[in-house]
Enzyme design. Structure first.
Site, PDB file in Angstrom:
ATOM      1  N   TYR A  53       0.836  -1.284   0.014  1.00 15.44           N
ATOM      2  CA  TYR A  53       0.171   0.086   0.057  1.00 15.44           C
ATOM      3  C   TYR A  53       0.768   1.229  -0.141  1.00 15.44           C
ATOM      4  CZ  TYR A  53      -4.076  -2.653   0.754  1.00 15.44           C
ATOM      5  OH  TYR A  53      -5.235  -3.630   0.799  1.00 15.44           O
ATOM      6  N   SER A 210     -13.624  -2.514  -0.508  1.00 16.21           N
ATOM      7  CA  SER A 210     -14.474  -1.737  -1.451  1.00 16.21           C
ATOM      8  C   SER A 210     -16.152  -2.161  -0.993  1.00 16.21           C
ATOM      9  CB  SER A 210     -14.303  -1.932  -2.872  1.00 16.21           C
ATOM     10  OG  SER A 210     -13.375  -1.294  -3.452  1.00 16.21           O
ATOM     11  N   PRO A 211     -16.506  -1.952   0.126  1.00 17.63           N
ATOM     12  CA  PRO A 211     -17.846  -1.852   0.299  1.00 17.63           C
ATOM     13  C   PRO A 211     -18.809  -1.073  -0.137  1.00 17.63           C
ATOM     14  CG  PRO A 211     -16.580  -1.202   2.500  1.00 17.63           C
ATOM     15  CD  PRO A 211     -15.493  -1.670   1.293  1.00 17.63           C
ATOM     16  N   LEU A 212     -18.164   0.035  -0.295  1.00 17.65           N
ATOM     17  CA  LEU A 212     -18.825   1.217  -1.170  1.00 17.65           C
ATOM     18  C   LEU A 212     -18.367   1.086  -2.690  1.00 17.65           C
ATOM     19  CD1 LEU A 212     -18.328   4.013   1.213  1.00 17.65           C
ATOM     20  CD2 LEU A 212     -20.043   2.482   1.452  1.00 17.65           C
ATOM     21  N   GLY A 214     -15.971   1.314  -4.044  1.00 15.13           N
ATOM     22  CA  GLY A 214     -14.972   2.387  -4.482  1.00 15.13           C
ATOM     23  C   GLY A 214     -15.584   3.670  -5.103  1.00 15.13           C
ATOM     24  N   GLY A 215     -16.839   3.966  -4.487  1.00 16.17           N
ATOM     25  CA  GLY A 215     -17.526   5.343  -4.777  1.00 16.17           C
ATOM     26  C   GLY A 215     -18.435   5.378  -6.076  1.00 16.17           C
ATOM     27  N   LYS A 216     -18.077   4.090  -6.886  1.00 15.96           N
ATOM     28  CA  LYS A 216     -18.837   4.226  -8.109  1.00 15.96           C
ATOM     29  C   LYS A 216     -20.561   4.525  -7.923  1.00 15.96           C
ATOM     30  CE  LYS A 216     -17.031   0.044  -9.935  1.00 15.96           C
ATOM     31  NZ  LYS A 216     -15.846  -0.048  -9.480  1.00 15.96           N
ATOM     32  N   PHE A 218     -21.855   6.276  -5.944  1.00 12.92           N
ATOM     33  CA  PHE A 218     -22.384   7.591  -5.943  1.00 12.92           C
ATOM     34  C   PHE A 218     -22.298   8.462  -7.088  1.00 12.92           C
ATOM     35  CE2 PHE A 218     -20.166   6.070  -2.228  1.00 12.92           C
ATOM     36  CZ  PHE A 218     -21.217   5.978  -1.435  1.00 12.92           C
ATOM     37  N   THR A 219     -21.299   8.161  -8.215  1.00 10.75           N
ATOM     38  CA  THR A 219     -20.953   9.121  -9.149  1.00 10.75           C
ATOM     39  C   THR A 219     -21.288   8.330 -10.551  1.00 10.75           C
ATOM     40  OG1 THR A 219     -18.946   8.042  -9.355  1.00 10.75           O
ATOM     41  CG2 THR A 219     -19.098  10.041  -7.972  1.00 10.75           C
TER      42      THR A 219
END
Lengths: 300, 300, 300
Positions: A53, A210-212, A214-216, A218-219
């Site tokens: 990382y 990536s529980p969200l 990676g933001g995909k 939202f956008t």
């Protein structure tokens, strides 16, 4: 906060903090320490790392912060990973991205991680990716040696499919304690291909990266993202939640597989979303409503 | 008729009668009783139901007919299912189609089924679909309680893939006795993806739903249906069969996995087709000829 | 040459010679004998056959050559296969290509193979293809009888996926000793779908057919072949190898699964390529470079 039992003397906090992007946040040591202490106050005691990382830098940043208050070490669980070799300035011998799960590399990587974290032990070491060139006997030798020396307490994997998990497990004298997989309302692959089934069969609580998505969610303006966003908004209203992050986390948290979502944010507000999600009592119909929106059709 | 052994004290008739569309037939109680008695005379003693068939009505229609002659109960095996919740007038609390394999729902569903059938016991209860939200511990608790109370003798699943079957089985103290899957010369999915292999590995005779592919073979004019129809007609002539239904049933019946086709018709003539198929001695080359027509190419 | 242990008293040479196209080479008995002796001198003692190769002719051609020097029999391992029935002039009863893994056919096929090879025993018998119409009890009966009679020492399979392997194995009292699969830098299917994982899990060294992808790599001008050829040329230079055949063989030979490539050529020079490949010390990065070229992208 709820704790999840992975082994006789090992529990994780239900919500895990992920340090994937720690280097990007440009936090000072003190700020990182603050973040760690904030997490601990909230009940988040498990921190997810990997050797690679931040281009091989995040572990040491975390370790330097921890060194400001060494007494925190025994209040937290450090998870880290090895097995990927990145092309990076500080790794000139890497000519291309590849995997290395040789005995030597696993051991050297752990030694480096211990140095980075300024600690005596890693709580759980994961093989980062299934290595198509894996020699499972070497992995077993490395794990056994690291365990015996007290350098790593427990072992797991990440992104392993069923055949890969069963293969590696068959070479080990002790059970793998987790499989860190990508899973979210947006990304159902590991639900659909039986990876989550195997976790339940083996009584292994999975960690979710990536529980969200990676933001995909939202956008993105693909049909799937739009459908899902609409349903998440609706369920958010029904549950009286603050934002759809909470609904996404709740979708994982109410699942019986004891999924442990990894929150990869340095912002307190976003971390609190995951924690508030623990209180949401999403019902079965809401869960399937979200699933249907992701699949694009109802269950058969 | 040949009987298939599923457990120490449980056998099914090789051909099973399915009541999926019972409500559509508009039969009187007496006519349903006649149908049941006709089946029994032909050796078909196993009847396949689900709570949801006919919008939650078929079980009770069957039960009312059975009540006219209660002594038939011990001559037959009743299979029913639970786990799907349909949107239906008589289930106003269902906002959308979803699955429910909670302990409470399984037990309540069985209680309702017992009432509908006017019987003391279900022979085999199946989980209707693999539930991505399954809590296998709750399923195991429900099954164990129902077995102990004598309300359900044995348990199985339907439409379960390998990972789902192995997962649920790992939580049970007794073996699942069947997997009811879609399989026909037209629909090879469960042959190609290893589901049938698992049935053979676990010594579990599968029940086959849609053994005639829901009639698609007779009417559809896609290339696959046409190819298959031509081959079925040819084999029908070779075997001196009456119609291609028989050839389709025979294709399943000669397979070594002890597949039990479910005949879903209320018409005596169509039920007799399945029974006549038991006498057809389809040979290996005819079996592969039909397989090739379905696949569109020969085996490699 | 390195030897691979398949059972207590059975080893194979690391490189195997395959007689798939023996009939096409138009060799005299004496020339075939020369070829066999050349292989043995090079350390290649394992010869791969199938009943059907050359339209059911290759086994006998090999047997006639072997009869010129019967003392060679105990210096070699004969692998052969059964289970496919080809349309062929000398098999007029075959109306179409199909599989037959019945007890009777397996036993008859072995009897014919023994006659063809003019030998008393087959070292390893493989089921050539997974048979969707398999009766595993019959296969087990045939294997057990042939083993007891000393006609076949060990048994394996070819082209079996995980579900098929586990299913058949569950009916046998002894372990299958190999799975002969298609695997090469060009054809990754059995790496990607978990078949190779299962071989490693079961400690079964796989035999690799088409290790050079049937020559496609040398001649095809699809993007994948071109990409792969470029990388193979580059690695050939790095390793100071003679030709890219060697690099392709080395890619298999350095893999930890103990893959045994089958060289299907009658030309000494091409056989020597495989043997020279044993000396190449391809490193992990070169292995992944070739993998990436085949996949068209790097590992995630």
């Amino acid at each position: 906060m709820e704790r999840i039992r992975l082994a006789e003397d090992l529990t994780f906090s239900r919500v895990i903090h992920g340090l994937w992007r720690l280097a990007e946040w440009n936090y000072s040591k003190e700020e990182i320490l603050q973040l760690i202490e904030f997490c601990i106050e909230q009940g988040i005691t498990t921190f997810d790392h990997a050797d690679i990382y931040g281009g091989y830098t995040c572990e040491a940043l975390f370790g330097e912060a921890l060194a400001l208050k060494p007494e925190l070490r025994d209040q937290i669980e450090i998870v880290t990973k090895c097995g990927i070799k990145l092309v990076a300035k500080n790794r000139p011998e890497h000519r291309l991205k590849h995997y290395d799960t040789s005995r030597q590399h696993i051991i050297e990587s752990v030694h480096q991680s211990l140095k980075n974290f300024q600690t005596e032990y890693i709580d759980v070491l994961l093989i980062h990716r299934p290595d198509p060139f894996m020699n499972p006997e070497e992995v077993a030798e490395a794990f056994t040696q690291l365990k015996r020396e007290g350098k790593v307490r427990y072992f797991g994997v990440s992104n392993f499919k069923r055949s890969q998990f069963n293969m590696l497990q068959s070479y080990l004298d002790f059970p793998l304690v987790t499989n860190q997989i990508e899973v979210s309302a947006y990304n159902l692959e590991n639900i659909e291909d039986g990876t989550l089934d195997l976790c339940q069969e083996k009584r292994i609580p999975p960690m979710a990266w990536s529980p969200l998505a990676g933001g995909k969610i939202f956008t993105a303006d693909d049909e799937k993202a739009i459908r899902l966003r609409n349903t998440l908004e609706k369920v958010k209203e029904e549950l009286n939640a603050t934002n759809i992050d909470e609904v996404l986390y709740a979708w994982l948290l109410v699942h019986p597989a004891r999924i442990m979502p990894i929150v990869g944010s340095g912002k307190k507000e976003r971390i609190l979303s995951a924690i508030r999600a623990l209180e949401l009592s999403m019902d079965r119909q809401q869960w399937f409503d979200i699933l249907h929106s992701s699949m694009g059709h109802e269950v058969p």
